[in-house]
Design a protein around this motif. Structure first.
Motif, mmCIF file in Angstrom:
data_model
loop_
_atom_site.group_PDB
_atom_site.id
_atom_site.type_symbol
_atom_site.label_atom_id
_atom_site.label_comp_id
_atom_site.label_asym_id
_atom_site.label_seq_id
_atom_site.Cartn_x
_atom_site.Cartn_y
_atom_site.Cartn_z
ATOM 1 N N LEU A 6 0.821 -1.214 0.000
ATOM 2 C CA LEU A 6 0.000 0.000 0.000
ATOM 3 C C LEU A 6 0.852 1.260 0.000
ATOM 4 N N TYR A 7 1.887 1.270 0.842
ATOM 5 C CA TYR A 7 2.750 2.448 0.842
ATOM 6 C C TYR A 7 3.363 2.651 -0.526
ATOM 7 N N ASN A 8 3.858 1.579 -1.126
ATOM 8 C CA ASN A 8 4.484 1.718 -2.442
ATOM 9 C C ASN A 8 3.504 2.205 -3.492
ATOM 10 N N ILE A 15 4.385 9.855 6.599
ATOM 11 C CA ILE A 15 5.394 9.153 5.803
ATOM 12 C C ILE A 15 5.218 9.455 4.326
ATOM 13 N N ILE A 16 3.971 9.388 3.844
ATOM 14 C CA ILE A 16 3.740 9.650 2.429
ATOM 15 C C ILE A 16 4.147 11.085 2.106
ATOM 16 N N LEU A 17 3.821 11.981 3.005
ATOM 17 C CA LEU A 17 4.199 13.384 2.789
ATOM 18 C C LEU A 17 5.712 13.528 2.675
ATOM 19 N N CYS A 18 6.443 12.883 3.567
ATOM 20 C CA CYS A 18 7.902 12.967 3.524
ATOM 21 C C CYS A 18 8.443 12.407 2.227
ATOM 22 N N ASN A 19 7.900 11.275 1.810
ATOM 23 C CA ASN A 19 8.374 10.665 0.583
ATOM 24 C C ASN A 19 8.114 11.562 -0.608
ATOM 25 N N ILE A 20 6.911 12.110 -0.646
ATOM 26 C CA ILE A 20 6.568 13.005 -1.755
ATOM 27 C C ILE A 20 7.464 14.228 -1.735
ATOM 28 N N TRP A 21 7.671 14.759 -0.561
ATOM 29 C CA TRP A 21 8.519 15.950 -0.423
ATOM 30 C C TRP A 21 9.919 15.659 -0.961
ATOM 31 N N GLN A 22 10.399 14.445 -0.662
ATOM 32 C CA GLN A 22 11.758 14.112 -1.039
ATOM 33 C C GLN A 22 11.889 13.821 -2.532
ATOM 34 N N GLN A 23 10.869 13.192 -3.120
ATOM 35 C CA GLN A 23 11.045 12.649 -4.463
ATOM 36 C C GLN A 23 10.441 13.476 -5.590
ATOM 37 N N THR A 24 9.494 14.363 -5.268
ATOM 38 C CA THR A 24 8.755 14.982 -6.371
ATOM 39 C C THR A 24 9.635 15.824 -7.271
ATOM 40 N N GLY A 25 10.448 16.678 -6.654
ATOM 41 C CA GLY A 25 11.284 17.536 -7.483
ATOM 42 C C GLY A 25 12.177 16.728 -8.401
ATOM 43 N N MET A 39 7.297 -4.780 -3.714
ATOM 44 C CA MET A 39 7.457 -5.380 -2.403
ATOM 45 C C MET A 39 8.704 -4.896 -1.686
ATOM 46 N N LYS A 40 9.453 -4.043 -2.360
ATOM 47 C CA LYS A 40 10.698 -3.616 -1.734
ATOM 48 C C LYS A 40 10.474 -2.222 -1.169
ATOM 49 N N GLY A 41 10.556 -2.134 0.098
ATOM 50 C CA GLY A 41 10.246 -0.877 0.744
ATOM 51 C C GLY A 41 11.434 0.061 0.798
ATOM 52 N N ASN A 42 11.148 1.278 1.164
ATOM 53 C CA ASN A 42 12.180 2.279 1.326
ATOM 54 C C ASN A 42 12.669 2.226 2.763
ATOM 55 N N PHE A 43 13.537 1.285 3.025
ATOM 56 C CA PHE A 43 13.956 1.011 4.397
ATOM 57 C C PHE A 43 14.407 2.270 5.123
ATOM 58 N N GLY A 44 15.289 3.034 4.467
ATOM 59 C CA GLY A 44 15.866 4.200 5.122
ATOM 60 C C GLY A 44 14.806 5.129 5.687
ATOM 61 N N LEU A 45 13.813 5.449 4.880
ATOM 62 C CA LEU A 45 12.802 6.409 5.317
ATOM 63 C C LEU A 45 12.040 5.903 6.527
#
Lengths: 320, 528, 299
Positions: free
Chosen positions: A93-95, A180-190, A246-252
């Motif tokens: 779901l997160y992915n 978490i989703i917000l952080c990921n989006i913040w990090q990756q969108t640009g 199935m491979k998550g973003n472990f670091g985040l």
């Protein structure tokens, strides 16, 4: 030109000749692909048989292929934990959220940046939006803690000064998927929007000019020219990402949630963080390979299926 | 497509054949003893020692090694090279070094309680050392270890696999460091905390009287077990069984020093854990640590030095070598003390004799010379001082009363030696550092009066058959322990009961039986 | 005509205004945490621990940077190693990836599907850390060599597929015209195709460079302490991690522990690590020119 001879030998000879001809005709293209092919053979396909380690009780003395075979024993702990379903669900779901939401926002951002006419504003804003990519997961964890924590966090300081009661964010499991989703989006969108932006740049300018002459509005231009041209890229990136579903973003996850705050685990634990926590002291190579294999097989089936579906709709868009 | 399939198959087959050769790695058996009993040192050899620590970048270690190698060359025609496994990600890096089957590694630093000594022995990373080999090539060491009959602690399937650092006194039992001055003001007699509940008094006093100071500013992210282990240690007689940690937690224990061979776990079988959990909840509600402690990874020790934390947790050696001297410097008058777990019931064990150990790599090309070098490092005064302290006059000086000091202008943060040698220290040659607390010897002597020998030195537990269950249990513990330790459950008793149920479901009984079996075998082997 | 003019202006204006506002908002959101980070790196550790971060430095102090640059020779060496690897790796990798990407999208190339799958398959399955490590360090004998890091980052399937997708937007007429002139595929690639792929090359080149710049995992596995100068990210990462590990280590007093200011140090290392590469992006931006013209072909 197919030979209809009953003689197998002649047919085989024809076949060989045909193959030979095909190779000769395309030999330049083949050579152009050779470095990449060699690269992947050496660095990927050669060690691949080592995946057998997932089925062994590995020891240094006997090496990978000499170690005793134990079947699916290394996968047992995943099953026995009773968490496999929850972990898989969380990971997937997160992915999905990251991939779908992320790509859509990246497209929107690319389109918007493209609409900007002021050159310096465009350049500066693009550089700034690119920055979050450089902030490692460790720092995001630190920054998040600094903003959200109860005792000294910026958020609660603000709330207190407004006279309200401070919130214990780190104890509220429900809100974390959004964080978490917000952080990921913040990090990756640009970073991700660059691909789409480059695609837009690649659109033949004559088509755009023609549309403007015909009286198309900006909105029509976007809808009928730009979006369709981004479709292939979007689909390819999507398909590509599915393989790693199935491979998550472990670091985040590890840095935001940490290994200790079990209040948040039900909503935020993914396969990698779970494995890390439980296997931390065990020094077991075979088990981590087993987990990787589980993730790979899952993603493989998913991507094969999706690619087949896409191929049925429009072979041009398929990944392969 | 066919071409591609053919290509892939070919690659896979090639891969399989090549990888099959991997099985041939690391099969060297220890070589036979030299015929005439005297070692042949005509060939110069480089001995590579794997140590855990950061590679120093101030040149001090290189300078020392030059001198040391001159001595080694003269004595055994060898030279020493150090390979560092750095602290960042040491778990991965250390094991990966062994995985590489590097033929150049000779001596490997290891430990049975935290550096996977037994796991790696079972996996064949180390070379078995015959008694003859040791007698000929490391005679002094052999003498020393035999005199205390400690070889039996290093045996697996009746072969010796590493040399224990057994002739070195250190106490690594854990406890809480606190400030004697504040403890006194809080009304505790003499400022000496003598039982666990008094910690609460101390914390409360800080909360009431010291603005801006957190009684225990611990980072729960780094220390998820909190004070639970300490409480159990202080209120029961259980002894922790080493190297069978479940996840990150010391879970399996022996009943007591009088009955060490019965396996139990206070988390499952005693009511003390209820008391512990309730106390932690009380302390959490009183605000003795940060609200978001479970996500906080700040440095408690620095906070204590800076005066913003009232306490810190670690072990005795840290206390007498670092905490006490640092606090005297940074917070003069603070009179830092240590409440060690076991103050109330004398439940303190001497450290494992194999808390530091040296093994020879299974792939080593010259084990004999490696042993000779080790023997010198451990027993020869010149070599010992070089590798431990550096070059006399430059890195260290010896005071008139035989203690270790440093020359004028020596700055620990810039000039330290960092040779990271702790697999062969030796009380006979060890110099006491003046920077350590001068009450060190007193503290060690005090411990010596009641600390008991660790009954599990030499115990090898086979975790293979119960790995899945241990992992499942680890997952349960990682869910419950941090919140219990920091009092985050509204109903601790209920949480403990839930945890117990889940542990049972995860296979608690099966694992307990398995460990008990190993324990029984060990007991029999000891002849008890 | 006027009616059309009005319609175009109003709608276009709206779209444009929305774009400006949203981009500005998002830029601020991206910038803010970065400012927090920078100001924290110049702050005093004690105050930060008590009060948290702020937009302006609290208790201005260069202590954190002092720690990062404690051994100037070493960090300069790290920069040197990383920059060298990034430059050479990007140039070489970009060339190989572009070449492969172009070949794979040629509709008249019979092996393109097989090879695409061959390359893509590598993203689905991986041997795992242990077998790959054994293979690279023992059989390829790359343990302790910079090549172990350099080579493995040269190409990734994602970049090849990305490039293939970009190359597809170059019309086949160009290739055809080249063939009519008698050039072979490689010559066509170099002289006709590459110049049209500027945005693609910029994108892939940027990603490749970032891959090299940010890399630390392979450095940790294969280099460790065997090399004098660690790649930058790994070096900075180990400074921070070392302190944390030492404090909780079981090895006792044999190790020297020094007083590192942990929070501000993390921020300072991040600034140092990011610093130079930010300037790569504006440099690359000029290649994101809008619209390629195929007028040249028709002419």
């Amino acid at each position: 030109m197919k030979a209809k001879g009953k003689n197998q030998g002649v047919q085989a000879l024809w076949h060989r000749k045909l193959i030979g001809k095909v190779i000769r005709d395309n030999h330049i293209l083949i050579l152009m692909c050779l470095p990449a092919t060699l690269f992947f053979i050496i660095f990927f396909y050669c060690p691949l048989p080592g995946i057998y380690i997932a089925f062994t009780n590995y020891n240094f003395r006997d090496g990978i292929f000499g170690s005793p075979f134990v079947g699916f024993k290394n996968f047992e702990f995943l099953m026995k934990s009773g968490q496999l379903w929850a972990l898989t669900r969380n990971t997937v779901l997160y992915n999905l959220a990251f991939i779908l939401l992320g790509n859509v926002l990246q497209i929107i951002l690319a389109i918007m940046v493209n609409e900007i006419r002021c050159s310096w504003f465009k350049k500066v804003s693009q550089t700034i939006m690119f920055l979050p990519y450089f902030i490692s997961a460790v720092l995001i964890g630190v920054l998040a803690f600094n903003i959200l924590n109860y005792d000294t966090g910026a958020l609660n300081t603000l709330i207190r000064s407004a006279g309200a009661n401070p919130v214990k964010i780190y104890s509220m499991a429900g809100i974390w998927p959004f964080i978490i989703i917000l952080c990921n989006i913040w990090q990756q969108t640009g970073y991700g929007s660059i691909v789409y932006f480059a695609s837009i740049c690649g659109i033949d300018s004559q088509i755009i000019e023609a549309a403007e002459v015909d009286g198309a509005t900006s909105w029509q231009r976007i809808r009928y020219i730009i979006l369709p041209s981004l479709k292939p890229t979007f689909i390819i990136l999507m398909l590509f990402a599915l393989g790693g579903i199935m491979k998550g973003n472990f670091g985040l996850f590890y840095n935001l949630i940490g290994p200790a705050n079990s209040q948040l685990f039900p909503n935020t634990d993914i396969i990698e963080t779970f494995v890390f926590r439980t296997m931390m002291n065990q020094n077991n190579f075979a088990t981590s390979s087993a987990v990787g294999l589980y993730q790979s097989v899952f993603g493989f089936i998913l991507v094969m299926f999706s690619n087949w579906v896409v191929r049925k709709i429009d072979p041009d868009y398929a990944l392969f | 497509m066919r071409k591609a399939v053919k290509k892939i198959t070919a690659a896979l087959l090639a891969g399989v054949m090549v990888m099959g050769l991997a099985g041939c790695g690391g099969n060297q058996k220890s070589t036979a003893v030299g015929a005439d009993g005297k070692a042949d040192t005509s060939k110069h050899e480089v001995i590579n020692m794997l140590v855990l620590g950061d590679k120093p970048s101030n040149g001090r270690c290189e300078a020392m090694l030059e001198k040391l190698n001159a001595v080694l060359k003269e004595k055994v025609n060898a030279e020493l090279k150090l390979t560092y496994v750095e602290w960042a990600d040491w778990q991965t890096q250390y094991n990966v070094q062994l995985l590489s089957g590097d033929k150049s590694l000779d001596i490997i630093t290891t430990a049975t309680d935290w550096l996977y000594a037994w796991e790696n022995t079972q996996k064949g990373a180390f070379m078995p050392l015959s008694e003859d080999l040791l007698k000929v090539y490391a005679p002094k060491t052999y003498q020393q270890v035999s005199s205390m009959d400690d070889w039996k602690y290093c045996k697996y399937q009746d072969q010796i696999y590493f040399i224990p650092e057994d002739y070195y006194t250190q106490y690594t039992n854990h406890g809480l460091f606190y400030r004697g001055d504040w403890a006194k003001e809080s009304g505790i007699e003499n400022g000496d905390i003598k039982n666990f509940e008094q910690i609460g008094t101390y914390f409360q006093w800080i909360k009431d009287h010291k603005e801006g100071v957190i009684p225990w500013d611990i980072g729960g992210k780094i220390n998820p077990g909190g004070l639970l282990g300490g409480y159990l240690n202080s209120k029961t007689d259980n002894i922790v069984i080493p190297s069978v940690n479940v996840g990150n937690y010391e879970f399996w224990m022996g009943v007591s020093k009088d009955d060490p061979f019965t396996v139990t776990s206070p988390y499952m079988e005693s009511d003390t854990i209820y008391d512990a959990a309730e106390l932690m909840k009380k302390w959490n509600d009183a605000g003795f640590w940060r609200e978001d402690v479970l996500n906080y990874d700040g440095d408690c020790r620095e906070a204590m030095y800076a005066g913003t934390s009232g306490s810190d947790e670690h072990h005795s050696q840290t206390y007498y070598s670092k905490i006490r001297p640092s606090m005297d410097r940074k917070q003069p008058g603070s009179d830092a003390k240590m409440y060690w777990w076991g103050t109330e019931n004398n439940n303190v064990s001497k450290p494992l004799k194999t808390h530091g150990a040296a093994a020879i790599s299974a792939n080593s090309q010259h084990p004999e010379r490696a042993l000779m070098v080790y023997d010198l490092l451990r027993n020869d005064e010149t070599c010992y001082r070089l590798i431990n302290y550096g070059i006399e006059g430059v890195d260290y000086i010896i005071t008139s009363d035989g203690k270790l000091d440093h020359p004028e202008g020596w700055d620990k943060s810039k000039d330290s030696l960092d040779s990271n040698y702790w697999c062969g220290r030796n009380d006979d040659l060890e110099l006491q550092d003046v920077q350590w607390w001068d009450g060190t010897k007193g503290m060690i002597d005090m411990y010596n009066t009641f600390a008991y020998d660790n009954p599990y030195t030499g115990l090898v537990v086979d975790k293979n058959s119960v790995e899945a269950e241990m992992s499942a249990m680890a997952s349960v513990l990682s869910e419950y322990i941090p919140q219990l330790a920091y009092g985050k459950y509204p109903d601790p008793k209920k949480a403990v009961d839930e945890m117990r149920e889940k542990l049972k479901a995860a296979g608690y009984d099966k694992v307990k039986e398995s460990i008990q079996q190993n324990m029984d075998t060990y007991k029999a082997a000891l002849g008890k | 005509m006027k009616k059309n003019g009005v319609k175009m202006t109003a709608s276009t204006a709206v779209v444009r205004i929305i774009s400006y506002i949203c981009v500005m908002f998002f830029s601020l959101m991206c910038l803010m945490p970065f400012l927090l980070m920078i100001s924290a790196s110049f702050s005093d550790e004690g105050i930060i621990t008590r009060e948290g971060f702020g937009l302006l430095p609290k208790g201005f102090s260069l202590a954190a940077y002092g720690w990062v640059f404690r051994y100037p020779k070493v960090i300069l060496g790290s920069y040197g190693v990383t920059i060298t690897m990034t430059v050479f790796g990007t140039i070489l990798g970009l060339f190989l990836i572009a070449m492969t990407g172009y070949a794979l999208q040629r509709q008249d190339f019979p092996f393109r599907n097989a090879l695409s799958f061959f390359i893509y398959f590598t993203t689905l399955f991986s041997a795992g850390m242990a077998p790959t490590y054994i293979w690279v360090s023992r059989y390829l004998n790359l343990k302790g060599s910079y090549m172990a890091v350099f080579l493995q980052l040269l190409m990734t399937p994602w970049l090849i597929i990305l490039m293939k997708n970009f190359a597809r937007s170059v019309p086949y007429e160009i290739t055809e015209s080249g063939k009519m002139d008698g050039a072979d595929d490689f010559k066509i690639f170099i002289t006709l195709i590459l110049p049209m792929l500027k945005p693609a090359l910029a994108t892939v080149g940027l990603f490749l460079a970032l891959g090299y710049w940010n890399e630390w995992y392979n450095s940790m596995l294969y280099l460790g302490s065997a090399v004098t100068y660690k790649p930058l990210q790994y070096y900075l990462y180990s400074i921070i991690n070392t302190a944390a590990q030492l404090k909780s280590s079981m090895a006792g007093a044999a190790i020297t522990i020094t007083d590192l200011p942990s929070n501000t140090l993390k921020m300072a290392t991040a600034v140092v690590a990011t610093g130079p590469i930010i300037f790569l992006y504006p440099f690359v931006q000029r290649y994101f020119i809008s619209g390629i013209t195929i007028g040249a072909v028709k002419g």
